[in-house]
Design a protein around this motif. Structure first.
Motif, PDB file in Angstrom:
ATOM      1  N   ASN A   1      -8.420   0.469   5.966  1.00 60.36           N
ATOM      2  CA  ASN A   1      -7.723   0.119   4.844  1.00 60.36           C
ATOM      3  C   ASN A   1      -8.650   0.931   3.482  1.00 60.36           C
ATOM      4  O   ASN A   1      -9.677   0.436   3.193  1.00 60.36           O
ATOM      5  CB  ASN A   1      -7.487  -1.196   4.586  1.00 60.36           C
ATOM      6  CG  ASN A   1      -6.632  -1.697   3.079  1.00 60.36           C
ATOM      7  OD1 ASN A   1      -6.481  -0.643   2.419  1.00 60.36           O
ATOM      8  ND2 ASN A   1      -6.235  -2.719   3.182  1.00 60.36           N
TER       9      ASN A   1
ATOM     10  N   CYS B   1       1.067  -1.457   0.098  1.00 63.40           N
ATOM     11  CA  CYS B   1      -0.070   0.053   0.035  1.00 63.40           C
ATOM     12  C   CYS B   1       0.825   1.260  -0.159  1.00 63.40           C
ATOM     13  O   CYS B   1       0.186   2.379  -0.269  1.00 63.40           O
ATOM     14  CB  CYS B   1      -0.874   0.023   1.095  1.00 63.40           C
ATOM     15  SG  CYS B   1      -0.227   0.374   2.848  1.00 63.40           S
ATOM     16  N   GLY B   2       2.011   1.123   0.432  1.00 57.05           N
ATOM     17  CA  GLY B   2       3.033   2.153   0.493  1.00 57.05           C
ATOM     18  C   GLY B   2       3.274   2.798   1.979  1.00 57.05           C
ATOM     19  O   GLY B   2       4.208   3.572   2.273  1.00 57.05           O
TER      20      GLY B   2
ATOM     21  N   ASP C   1      -6.296   5.949   0.455  1.00 65.17           N
ATOM     22  CA  ASP C   1      -6.218   5.185  -0.426  1.00 65.17           C
ATOM     23  C   ASP C   1      -4.875   4.244  -0.074  1.00 65.17           C
ATOM     24  O   ASP C   1      -4.257   3.596  -0.863  1.00 65.17           O
ATOM     25  CB  ASP C   1      -6.102   5.798  -1.760  1.00 65.17           C
ATOM     26  CG  ASP C   1      -7.232   6.397  -2.346  1.00 65.17           C
ATOM     27  OD1 ASP C   1      -8.216   5.752  -2.173  1.00 65.17           O
ATOM     28  OD2 ASP C   1      -7.073   7.248  -3.121  1.00 65.17           O
ATOM     29  N   SER C   2      -4.900   3.807   1.194  1.00 66.63           N
ATOM     30  CA  SER C   2      -3.791   3.194   1.463  1.00 66.63           C
ATOM     31  C   SER C   2      -4.059   2.476   3.122  1.00 66.63           C
ATOM     32  O   SER C   2      -5.141   2.804   3.780  1.00 66.63           O
ATOM     33  CB  SER C   2      -2.484   3.862   1.779  1.00 66.63           C
ATOM     34  OG  SER C   2      -2.432   4.904   2.896  1.00 66.63           O
ATOM     35  N   CYS C   3      -3.458   1.693   3.649  1.00 73.12           N
ATOM     36  CA  CYS C   3      -3.715   1.336   5.060  1.00 73.12           C
ATOM     37  C   CYS C   3      -3.423   2.476   5.797  1.00 73.12           C
ATOM     38  O   CYS C   3      -2.637   3.459   5.496  1.00 73.12           O
ATOM     39  CB  CYS C   3      -2.704  -0.149   5.230  1.00 73.12           C
ATOM     40  SG  CYS C   3      -3.117  -1.338   4.508  1.00 73.12           S
TER      41      CYS C   3
END
Length: 133
Positions: free
Chosen positions: A93, A75-76, A98-100
């Motif tokens: 999430n 996810c980054g 737009d990531s965890c």
């Protein structure tokens, strides 16, 4: 009688609505302090609570959708977690980012437990589409 009780001073709570900060959707009396590892599905996450600094009320409180932490999820955000911080948990999430949303498991959070949210602010009962990792 509770045997696993921790007393932590995080300062006073002040939720002031401004153009950038919507009003808190619940009575302030419903706000609780929780370790990230103890946040449950549907809880409303309001802020990080730090005993050394005032709490940082997020502009957009968000609904907890806890998952297992996976540093290789891609996810980054998870790859940036410092292993020296110990155990981590993912509290959301994809919402609101737009990531965890990884947190150190010991980190304090200001939350409103899902059971104390007014019906209009309770999340849909639908769990994470991807399920725990």
């Amino acid at each position: 009688m509770h045997t696993n009780v921790e007393f932590v001073t995080v300062g006073s709570l002040c939720f002031t609505a401004t153009a950038d900060r919507p009003p808190l959707p619940v009575d302030e009396a419903a706000v609780r302090i929780s370790r990230a590892r103890d946040v449950s599905e549907g809880d409303l996450i309001l802020a990080v609570a730090n005993p050394q600094h005032p709490a940082d009320y997020f502009n957009t409180p968000y609904t907890a959708r806890p998952e297992l932490f996976d540093p290789a999820c891609g996810c980054g955000a998870c790859e940036l977690v410092d292993p020296a911080d110990g155990e981590s948990v993912v509290l959301s999430n994809g919402d609101p980012w737009d990531s965890c949303d990884p947190w150190p498991a010991y980190q304090l959070a200001l939350i409103v437990p899902a059971a104390l949210l007014p019906a209009a602010h309770r999340p849909d009962p639908e769990p994470n589409a991807g399920g725990p990792r």
